[in-house]
Design a protein around this motif. Sequence first.
Motif, mmCIF file in Angstrom:
data_model
loop_
_atom_site.group_PDB
_atom_site.id
_atom_site.type_symbol
_atom_site.label_atom_id
_atom_site.label_comp_id
_atom_site.label_asym_id
_atom_site.label_seq_id
_atom_site.Cartn_x
_atom_site.Cartn_y
_atom_site.Cartn_z
ATOM 1 N N ARG A 148 6.623 12.662 56.598
ATOM 2 C CA ARG A 148 5.529 11.689 56.609
ATOM 3 C C ARG A 148 4.220 12.249 57.134
ATOM 4 O O ARG A 148 3.164 11.755 56.810
ATOM 5 N N SER A 149 4.302 13.279 57.973
ATOM 6 C CA SER A 149 3.061 13.787 58.555
ATOM 7 C C SER A 149 2.462 14.931 57.742
ATOM 8 O O SER A 149 1.420 15.471 58.106
ATOM 9 N N VAL A 150 3.091 15.301 56.645
ATOM 10 C CA VAL A 150 2.597 16.421 55.845
ATOM 11 C C VAL A 150 1.439 15.977 54.960
ATOM 12 O O VAL A 150 1.574 15.048 54.161
ATOM 13 N N ARG A 151 0.289 16.636 55.110
ATOM 14 C CA ARG A 151 -0.880 16.284 54.286
ATOM 15 C C ARG A 151 -1.434 17.482 53.535
ATOM 16 O O ARG A 151 -1.954 17.343 52.443
ATOM 17 N N THR A 152 -1.362 18.663 54.144
ATOM 18 C CA THR A 152 -1.973 19.840 53.535
ATOM 19 C C THR A 152 -0.920 20.896 53.212
ATOM 20 O O THR A 152 0.234 20.789 53.625
ATOM 21 N N VAL A 153 -1.351 21.934 52.497
ATOM 22 C CA VAL A 153 -0.460 23.050 52.181
ATOM 23 C C VAL A 153 0.016 23.712 53.479
ATOM 24 O O VAL A 153 1.189 24.078 53.617
ATOM 25 N N GLN A 154 -0.908 23.813 54.439
ATOM 26 C CA GLN A 154 -0.528 24.405 55.733
ATOM 27 C C GLN A 154 0.585 23.606 56.402
ATOM 28 O O GLN A 154 1.514 24.177 56.987
ATOM 29 N N ASP A 155 0.518 22.277 56.281
ATOM 30 C CA ASP A 155 1.573 21.428 56.849
ATOM 31 C C ASP A 155 2.920 21.740 56.198
ATOM 32 O O ASP A 155 3.957 21.731 56.868
ATOM 33 N N GLY A 177 0.247 6.255 51.854
ATOM 34 C CA GLY A 177 -0.434 6.553 50.604
ATOM 35 C C GLY A 177 -0.512 8.037 50.302
ATOM 36 O O GLY A 177 -0.848 8.419 49.184
ATOM 37 N N ASP A 178 -0.198 8.882 51.288
ATOM 38 C CA ASP A 178 -0.184 10.317 51.016
ATOM 39 C C ASP A 178 1.028 10.699 50.175
ATOM 40 O O ASP A 178 2.038 9.999 50.177
ATOM 41 N N ALA A 179 0.911 11.831 49.489
ATOM 42 C CA ALA A 179 1.968 12.247 48.575
ATOM 43 C C ALA A 179 3.298 12.438 49.294
ATOM 44 O O ALA A 179 4.327 11.882 48.907
ATOM 45 N N MET A 180 3.293 13.197 50.386
ATOM 46 C CA MET A 180 4.533 13.496 51.084
ATOM 47 C C MET A 180 5.106 12.261 51.758
ATOM 48 O O MET A 180 6.322 12.113 51.897
ATOM 49 N N SER A 181 4.207 11.379 52.194
ATOM 50 C CA SER A 181 4.643 10.141 52.797
ATOM 51 C C SER A 181 5.378 9.290 51.759
ATOM 52 O O SER A 181 6.402 8.663 52.047
ATOM 53 N N GLY A 182 4.858 9.304 50.512
ATOM 54 C CA GLY A 182 5.532 8.611 49.417
ATOM 55 C C GLY A 182 6.893 9.215 49.134
ATOM 56 O O GLY A 182 7.860 8.503 48.856
ATOM 57 N N ALA A 183 6.962 10.558 49.227
ATOM 58 C CA ALA A 183 8.235 11.236 49.007
ATOM 59 C C ALA A 183 9.243 10.821 50.074
ATOM 60 O O ALA A 183 10.430 10.619 49.781
ATOM 61 N N ALA A 184 8.756 10.683 51.313
ATOM 62 C CA ALA A 184 9.644 10.261 52.405
ATOM 63 C C ALA A 184 10.179 8.857 52.139
ATOM 64 O O ALA A 184 11.359 8.573 52.369
ATOM 65 N N THR A 185 9.294 7.982 51.633
ATOM 66 C CA THR A 185 9.725 6.621 51.292
ATOM 67 C C THR A 185 10.824 6.653 50.234
ATOM 68 O O THR A 185 11.859 5.992 50.363
#
Lengths: 292, 83
Positions: free
Chosen positions: B63-70, A137-145
């Motif tokens: 997939r593990s990126v959540r924050t700007v720091q990531d 559900g995270d933004a980057m996780s969606g991008a990976a999908t």
Amino acid sequence: MRVFLRSLRTPLVASAFFFFWMGGVVLAWVVCPVLAVTEPDALRRRRICQRMVQRAFRVFHAYMEALNLLEMRVVGGDQGRPPGAFVMVSNHPTLVDATAILASYDDVCCVIKSSLIRNVFVGRLLRFCGHIDGGNGDAMSGAATLQEALLRLDEGQGVLIFPEGSRSPRRGMHSFRRGAFELAARANVPLWPMFISCDPPALARGVPIWKHPEISARQRLTPQPFVPPGSSSSSSRSFCREVEASCRQWLQDRNMLDHPGEPARLPLMVDTTRAPGLQASVNATGVEGASG
Amino acid sequence: MTRDEIFAQVTHHMAEMFEIDPATIKADALLREHLDLDSIDAIDLAVKIEELTGKRVDENSLRSVRTVQDVVDLVERIANGAN
């Protein structure tokens, strides 16, 4: 008697899912390790796995049909399939929509929930089949999908996405997310809507298996005309809204068609402005929408 | 590139791409919750990271990126060839 008959259906539904999971475990833990050694080419391995799982899903659906639990049919057959890669979007009324679609169409990978693709029993099989992690559900996780889905499309596979993100609520629909539509636009592939109905509602979200309907549920896969890339001038967001609206309309029409006699509104069409006393008695019967 | 330079670059590009006030792009800001990015925005960001580093970003590290720091850490990792 009714209670007895209904209670008989629960173990039947349970048995279908027991065999389903057993089959999955055998394929994932016996067949996949063998394939991993004997077939080093990932694409060919995927094809073998997809065909195997397709046959297993056909058996699963045939089993449910034989037990009079759920009967799956594709309306109109395979002729509407676009050539080459495509993004298929579908509403998601039952637990067995993905199995129904994958049983009916070759070379399709599906975006599925993360917990399933990491599942210790069947995860390996799903990954071997090329199915895609739906993320957390995270933004980057969606991008990976989406990026993984783009790879599949490049390889000429169809990608199935349920744009509601999870199963539809009973007799309803969540709003569509635009990821699938954006994916089709970016990959320059057709978007192929698939509308699914299930009457009476069965294996729906929030409906436990011991409430499975007493008659065989009719699950109907109705492929819609596909939309070639570039033919929709609108943004992916409004394209998404359009397809969602047509799916809602289709479901609405379908419900009216399936239940011509129900709910019994005719005798309740009373002009309540002239007969205010009726309002209370109508409401007391617990009939929805009667006051309108 | 040093970490600070990467952070400045990432902030600059994100502010430009997503029309965000650069002041709100803090290291611990969550992409989805704080900066209101969705998966489509994120794929643009992933493409931008590939442009900046000249290398492909693999899905598992996204997939593990959540924050700007990531994001900054990811760019640094890729730029140093440890992807």
